[in-house]
Motif scaffolding. Structure first.
Motif, PDB file in Angstrom:
ATOM      1  N   GLU A 162      44.219  32.678  63.710  1.00  0.00           N
ATOM      2  CA  GLU A 162      44.052  33.880  63.175  1.00  0.00           C
ATOM      3  C   GLU A 162      44.019  33.688  61.423  1.00  0.00           C
ATOM      4  OE1 GLU A 162      47.044  35.009  66.340  1.00  0.00           O
ATOM      5  OE2 GLU A 162      46.805  33.515  64.804  1.00  0.00           O
ATOM      6  N   SER A 163      43.181  34.790  60.918  1.00  0.00           N
ATOM      7  CA  SER A 163      42.874  34.875  59.429  1.00  0.00           C
ATOM      8  C   SER A 163      42.559  36.002  59.063  1.00  0.00           C
ATOM      9  CB  SER A 163      42.146  33.645  59.012  1.00  0.00           C
ATOM     10  OG  SER A 163      40.827  34.099  59.365  1.00  0.00           O
ATOM     11  N   GLY A 164      42.656  36.713  57.792  1.00  0.00           N
ATOM     12  CA  GLY A 164      42.106  37.882  57.385  1.00  0.00           C
ATOM     13  C   GLY A 164      43.325  38.962  57.253  1.00  0.00           C
ATOM     14  N   GLY A 165      44.512  38.564  57.371  1.00  0.00           N
ATOM     15  CA  GLY A 165      45.744  39.473  57.165  1.00  0.00           C
ATOM     16  C   GLY A 165      45.750  39.607  55.566  1.00  0.00           C
TER      17      GLY A 165
ATOM     18  N   GLY B  20      47.684  32.651  69.387  1.00  0.00           N
ATOM     19  CA  GLY B  20      47.591  32.143  67.988  1.00  0.00           C
ATOM     20  C   GLY B  20      48.986  32.362  67.070  1.00  0.00           C
ATOM     21  N   GLN B  21      49.039  31.924  66.226  1.00  0.00           N
ATOM     22  CA  GLN B  21      50.338  32.152  65.639  1.00  0.00           C
ATOM     23  C   GLN B  21      50.753  33.163  64.653  1.00  0.00           C
ATOM     24  OE1 GLN B  21      47.563  30.819  64.143  1.00  0.00           O
ATOM     25  NE2 GLN B  21      47.655  31.759  61.937  1.00  0.00           N
ATOM     26  N   GLY B  22      49.673  34.203  64.530  1.00  0.00           N
ATOM     27  CA  GLY B  22      49.736  35.536  63.950  1.00  0.00           C
ATOM     28  C   GLY B  22      49.310  35.649  62.544  1.00  0.00           C
ATOM     29  N   THR B  23      49.096  36.665  62.239  1.00  0.00           N
ATOM     30  CA  THR B  23      48.774  37.137  60.788  1.00  0.00           C
ATOM     31  C   THR B  23      49.244  38.270  60.422  1.00  0.00           C
ATOM     32  OG1 THR B  23      47.009  37.101  59.005  1.00  0.00           O
ATOM     33  CG2 THR B  23      46.566  37.954  61.151  1.00  0.00           C
ATOM     34  N   GLN B  24      49.970  38.354  59.305  1.00  0.00           N
ATOM     35  CA  GLN B  24      50.522  39.715  58.690  1.00  0.00           C
ATOM     36  C   GLN B  24      49.489  40.684  58.324  1.00  0.00           C
ATOM     37  OE1 GLN B  24      54.180  40.486  58.875  1.00  0.00           O
ATOM     38  NE2 GLN B  24      53.323  42.483  58.393  1.00  0.00           N
ATOM     39  N   VAL B  25      49.940  41.844  58.437  1.00  0.00           N
ATOM     40  CA  VAL B  25      49.008  42.959  58.098  1.00  0.00           C
ATOM     41  C   VAL B  25      49.978  44.050  57.471  1.00  0.00           C
ATOM     42  CG1 VAL B  25      47.490  44.822  58.408  1.00  0.00           C
ATOM     43  CG2 VAL B  25      46.932  42.589  59.457  1.00  0.00           C
ATOM     44  N   THR B  26      49.866  44.178  56.458  1.00  0.00           N
ATOM     45  CA  THR B  26      50.726  45.447  55.803  1.00  0.00           C
ATOM     46  C   THR B  26      50.041  46.455  54.997  1.00  0.00           C
ATOM     47  OG1 THR B  26      52.362  43.411  55.424  1.00  0.00           O
ATOM     48  CG2 THR B  26      52.680  45.609  54.236  1.00  0.00           C
ATOM     49  N   VAL B  27      50.197  47.516  55.503  1.00  0.00           N
ATOM     50  CA  VAL B  27      49.732  48.860  55.225  1.00  0.00           C
ATOM     51  C   VAL B  27      50.808  49.736  54.075  1.00  0.00           C
ATOM     52  CG1 VAL B  27      48.364  50.725  55.551  1.00  0.00           C
ATOM     53  CG2 VAL B  27      48.132  48.806  57.136  1.00  0.00           C
ATOM     54  N   SER B  28      50.327  49.844  52.954  1.00  0.00           N
ATOM     55  CA  SER B  28      51.323  50.584  51.986  1.00  0.00           C
ATOM     56  C   SER B  28      50.849  52.158  52.046  1.00  0.00           C
ATOM     57  CB  SER B  28      51.331  49.868  50.903  1.00  0.00           C
ATOM     58  OG  SER B  28      50.260  50.099  50.122  1.00  0.00           O
ATOM     59  N   SER B  29      51.880  52.947  51.752  1.00  0.00           N
ATOM     60  CA  SER B  29      51.543  54.437  52.050  1.00  0.00           C
ATOM     61  C   SER B  29      51.328  54.696  50.363  1.00  0.00           C
ATOM     62  CB  SER B  29      52.846  55.218  52.566  1.00  0.00           C
ATOM     63  OG  SER B  29      53.702  54.887  51.710  1.00  0.00           O
TER      64      SER B  29
END
Length: 126
Positions: free
Chosen positions: A6-9, A117-126
């Motif tokens: 995965e990519s794009g996080g 997959g190994q995972g990709t981090q997605v962080t959404v700030s408020s």
């Protein structure tokens, strides 16, 4: 055998967009249904979206329907997750997965997915 990367996080503000990609190696990609799952800290892994091996059928969790779009390009052995109108509650590690035994349909069940997959981090700030 299928290997998934995965990519794009990344970090994005609420209301923003990200597109995740999952590149697959191996000869069974085009015969596999693909799915995206996510796992937030302290929570179980949950289904996000799935797409059939032809791309003709898609399925979404209620929490993302209308905001996320799953697609695939079998010529490129890649599956995508376009995420729009992101919310802080979308913050999680996102995983793609391949299900080689589902025939022409889709599945939400993690046990139906053979490869992850190994995972990709997605962080959404408020």
């Amino acid at each position: 055998q299928v290997q998934l990367v995965e990519s794009g996080g990344g970090l994005v503000q609420a209301g923003g967009s990200l597109r995740l990609s999952c590149a697959a190696s191996g000869r069974t990609f085009s015969r596999s249904a693909m799915g995206w799952f996510r796992q937030a800290p302290g929570k179980e892994r949950e289904f996000v979206a799935a797409i059939s091996r032809s791309g003709g059928t898609t399925d979404y969790a209620d929490s993302v329907r209308g905001r996320f779009t799953i697609s695939r390009d079998n010529a490129k052995n890649t599956v995508y997750l376009q995420m729009n109108s992101l919310k802080p509650e979308d913050t999680a590690v996102y995983y793609c997965a391949a299900a080689s035994q589902t025939g022409w349909g889709t599945t939400r069940r993690t046990y139906n997915y053979d490869y992850w997959g190994q995972g990709t981090q997605v962080t959404v700030s408020s």
